[in-house]
Design a protein around this motif. Structure first.
Motif, PDB file in Angstrom:
ATOM      1  N   LYS A   3       0.822  -1.060  -0.055  1.00 33.50           N
ATOM      2  CA  LYS A   3      -0.019   0.130   0.079  1.00 33.50           C
ATOM      3  C   LYS A   3       1.020   1.314   0.009  1.00 33.50           C
ATOM      4  O   LYS A   3       1.918   1.374   0.886  1.00 33.50           O
ATOM      5  CB  LYS A   3      -0.909  -0.138   1.266  1.00 33.50           C
ATOM      6  CG  LYS A   3      -1.711   1.203   1.129  1.00 33.50           C
ATOM      7  CD  LYS A   3      -2.634   1.248   2.614  1.00 33.50           C
ATOM      8  CE  LYS A   3      -3.324   2.484   2.608  1.00 33.50           C
ATOM      9  NZ  LYS A   3      -4.097   2.774   3.850  1.00 33.50           N
ATOM     10  N   PRO A   4       0.461   1.947  -1.146  1.00 33.04           N
ATOM     11  CA  PRO A   4       1.466   3.388  -0.859  1.00 33.04           C
ATOM     12  C   PRO A   4       1.017   4.435   0.176  1.00 33.04           C
ATOM     13  O   PRO A   4      -0.132   4.248   0.676  1.00 33.04           O
ATOM     14  CB  PRO A   4       1.070   4.156  -2.493  1.00 33.04           C
ATOM     15  CG  PRO A   4      -0.081   3.267  -3.010  1.00 33.04           C
ATOM     16  CD  PRO A   4      -0.165   2.126  -2.169  1.00 33.04           C
ATOM     17  N   TYR A  43      -1.662  -0.197  -7.660  1.00 34.43           N
ATOM     18  CA  TYR A  43      -2.376  -0.420  -6.530  1.00 34.43           C
ATOM     19  C   TYR A  43      -3.701   0.265  -6.524  1.00 34.43           C
ATOM     20  O   TYR A  43      -4.600  -0.543  -6.247  1.00 34.43           O
ATOM     21  CB  TYR A  43      -1.570   0.236  -5.274  1.00 34.43           C
ATOM     22  CG  TYR A  43      -2.362  -0.018  -3.974  1.00 34.43           C
ATOM     23  CD1 TYR A  43      -1.767  -1.044  -3.313  1.00 34.43           C
ATOM     24  CD2 TYR A  43      -3.164   0.913  -3.322  1.00 34.43           C
ATOM     25  CE1 TYR A  43      -2.693  -1.465  -1.891  1.00 34.43           C
ATOM     26  CE2 TYR A  43      -3.693   0.425  -2.285  1.00 34.43           C
ATOM     27  CZ  TYR A  43      -3.544  -0.698  -1.608  1.00 34.43           C
ATOM     28  OH  TYR A  43      -4.281  -0.879  -0.408  1.00 34.43           O
ATOM     29  N   GLU A  44      -3.781   1.407  -6.871  1.00 34.63           N
ATOM     30  CA  GLU A  44      -5.198   2.069  -7.189  1.00 34.63           C
ATOM     31  C   GLU A  44      -6.229   1.213  -7.995  1.00 34.63           C
ATOM     32  O   GLU A  44      -7.337   1.017  -7.882  1.00 34.63           O
ATOM     33  CB  GLU A  44      -5.137   3.454  -7.341  1.00 34.63           C
ATOM     34  CG  GLU A  44      -4.530   4.119  -6.482  1.00 34.63           C
ATOM     35  CD  GLU A  44      -3.105   4.277  -6.033  1.00 34.63           C
ATOM     36  OE1 GLU A  44      -2.305   3.415  -6.432  1.00 34.63           O
ATOM     37  OE2 GLU A  44      -2.524   5.347  -5.203  1.00 34.63           O
ATOM     38  N   ALA A  91     -20.692   4.958   5.259  1.00 30.73           N
ATOM     39  CA  ALA A  91     -19.909   4.032   6.124  1.00 30.73           C
ATOM     40  C   ALA A  91     -20.536   2.629   6.437  1.00 30.73           C
ATOM     41  O   ALA A  91     -19.978   1.436   6.249  1.00 30.73           O
ATOM     42  CB  ALA A  91     -19.483   4.556   7.342  1.00 30.73           C
ATOM     43  N   LYS A  92     -21.832   2.553   6.228  1.00 28.99           N
ATOM     44  CA  LYS A  92     -22.915   1.220   6.297  1.00 28.99           C
ATOM     45  C   LYS A  92     -22.812   0.485   5.083  1.00 28.99           C
ATOM     46  O   LYS A  92     -23.169  -0.801   5.077  1.00 28.99           O
ATOM     47  CB  LYS A  92     -24.198   1.403   7.000  1.00 28.99           C
ATOM     48  CG  LYS A  92     -25.026   2.147   6.084  1.00 28.99           C
ATOM     49  CD  LYS A  92     -26.328   2.553   6.764  1.00 28.99           C
ATOM     50  CE  LYS A  92     -27.493   3.081   6.284  1.00 28.99           C
ATOM     51  NZ  LYS A  92     -27.466   3.854   5.008  1.00 28.99           N
ATOM     52  N   ASP A  93     -22.575   1.001   3.995  1.00 33.96           N
ATOM     53  CA  ASP A  93     -22.532   0.254   2.901  1.00 33.96           C
ATOM     54  C   ASP A  93     -21.467  -0.855   2.641  1.00 33.96           C
ATOM     55  O   ASP A  93     -20.449  -0.633   3.353  1.00 33.96           O
ATOM     56  CB  ASP A  93     -22.630   1.185   1.538  1.00 33.96           C
ATOM     57  CG  ASP A  93     -23.636   2.119   1.420  1.00 33.96           C
ATOM     58  OD1 ASP A  93     -24.915   1.670   1.960  1.00 33.96           O
ATOM     59  OD2 ASP A  93     -23.719   3.232   0.967  1.00 33.96           O
ATOM     60  N   ASP A  94     -21.516  -1.783   1.810  1.00 30.86           N
ATOM     61  CA  ASP A  94     -20.684  -2.777   1.615  1.00 30.86           C
ATOM     62  C   ASP A  94     -19.855  -2.494   0.410  1.00 30.86           C
ATOM     63  O   ASP A  94     -20.229  -2.813  -0.917  1.00 30.86           O
ATOM     64  CB  ASP A  94     -21.403  -4.143   1.621  1.00 30.86           C
ATOM     65  CG  ASP A  94     -20.505  -5.403   1.409  1.00 30.86           C
ATOM     66  OD1 ASP A  94     -19.181  -4.986   1.500  1.00 30.86           O
ATOM     67  OD2 ASP A  94     -20.801  -6.284   1.388  1.00 30.86           O
ATOM     68  N   LEU A  95     -18.756  -1.903   0.724  1.00 28.27           N
ATOM     69  CA  LEU A  95     -17.812  -1.497  -0.475  1.00 28.27           C
ATOM     70  C   LEU A  95     -17.323  -2.628  -1.399  1.00 28.27           C
ATOM     71  O   LEU A  95     -17.185  -2.725  -2.528  1.00 28.27           O
ATOM     72  CB  LEU A  95     -16.654  -0.752  -0.091  1.00 28.27           C
ATOM     73  CG  LEU A  95     -15.509  -0.033  -1.001  1.00 28.27           C
ATOM     74  CD1 LEU A  95     -16.487   1.034  -1.964  1.00 28.27           C
ATOM     75  CD2 LEU A  95     -14.634   0.841  -0.502  1.00 28.27           C
ATOM     76  N   ASN A 111     -10.653  -2.320   2.863  1.00 28.10           N
ATOM     77  CA  ASN A 111     -10.335  -1.657   4.022  1.00 28.10           C
ATOM     78  C   ASN A 111      -9.467  -0.463   4.078  1.00 28.10           C
ATOM     79  O   ASN A 111      -9.864   0.695   4.572  1.00 28.10           O
ATOM     80  CB  ASN A 111     -10.277  -2.282   5.528  1.00 28.10           C
ATOM     81  CG  ASN A 111     -11.382  -2.907   5.603  1.00 28.10           C
ATOM     82  OD1 ASN A 111     -12.726  -2.945   5.574  1.00 28.10           O
ATOM     83  ND2 ASN A 111     -11.563  -4.115   6.476  1.00 28.10           N
ATOM     84  N   ASP A 112      -8.522  -0.612   3.076  1.00 31.10           N
ATOM     85  CA  ASP A 112      -7.541   0.557   2.926  1.00 31.10           C
ATOM     86  C   ASP A 112      -8.292   1.740   2.046  1.00 31.10           C
ATOM     87  O   ASP A 112      -7.708   2.768   1.941  1.00 31.10           O
ATOM     88  CB  ASP A 112      -6.515  -0.106   1.905  1.00 31.10           C
ATOM     89  CG  ASP A 112      -5.604  -1.240   2.807  1.00 31.10           C
ATOM     90  OD1 ASP A 112      -5.802  -1.104   3.897  1.00 31.10           O
ATOM     91  OD2 ASP A 112      -4.696  -1.796   1.988  1.00 31.10           O
ATOM     92  N   VAL A 113      -9.497   1.553   1.485  1.00 32.96           N
ATOM     93  CA  VAL A 113      -9.724   2.471   0.656  1.00 32.96           C
ATOM     94  C   VAL A 113     -11.322   3.033   1.117  1.00 32.96           C
ATOM     95  O   VAL A 113     -11.981   3.778   0.466  1.00 32.96           O
ATOM     96  CB  VAL A 113      -9.927   2.356  -0.986  1.00 32.96           C
ATOM     97  CG1 VAL A 113      -8.529   2.064  -1.358  1.00 32.96           C
ATOM     98  CG2 VAL A 113     -10.745   0.797  -1.163  1.00 32.96           C
TER      99      VAL A 113
END
Length: 148
Positions: A3-4, A43-44, A91-95, A111-113
């Motif tokens: 992760k950068p 990475y992105e 925040a409650k949505d499932d990315l 979780n990194d993004v």
């Protein structure tokens, strides 16, 4: 992939990117120098691979994937389907579900993004705009990974 320190979900400049970063290039046409190209940090880009694989199952870990423009229409549809949920993300949505993250052996942790959904949406939109234009003009689009 490490992760950068700073995430950058924007299209990149070829001149600085190719000397210092792992990246992914999208190129239209048959791969000639003068064909349109766009660049994304590797990475992105890894966070978009589930969206691509969901609509184009031939996509994989190869260094180069050549896709017929007619097949890109499904990828464009998948990007379109992700833009609204990313726009309205809370925040409650499932990315993971929005990015189709569980479909394509993810290399990185979603979780990194969690705080980068606006930037991811912008990248998806820009990439979708480019793909829509190029697939009308060219027979192929290639995804070329410069980190394998």
């Amino acid at each position: 992939m490490d992760k950068p320190k700073i995430l950058d979900f924007s299209l990149q400049d070829k001149e600085t990117l190719i000397k210092t970063e792992k990246y992914v290039m999208f190129q239209s046409g048959k791969g000639k120098e003068d064909n349109s190209q766009i660049f994304i940090k590797a990475y992105e880009f890894s966070f978009l691979e589930g969206l691509i694989w969901d609509k184009y199952r031939e996509y994989g870990m190869r260094k180069k994937t050549k896709i017929l423009s007619s097949e890109c229409e499904r990828i464009i549809t998948g990007f379109d389907e992700a833009i609204l949920p990313l726009t309205n993300y809370t925040a409650k949505d499932d990315l993971k579900k929005i990015l189709q993250f569980d479909l394509f052996r993810p290399q990185n942790d979603v979780n990194d993004v969690l705080d980068s959904t606006k930037e991811i949406k912008e990248l998806v939109f820009e990439l979708n705009t480019w793909l829509s234009k190029e697939t009308k003009e060219e027979k192929y689009v290639s995804i070329i990974k410069k980190y394998l």
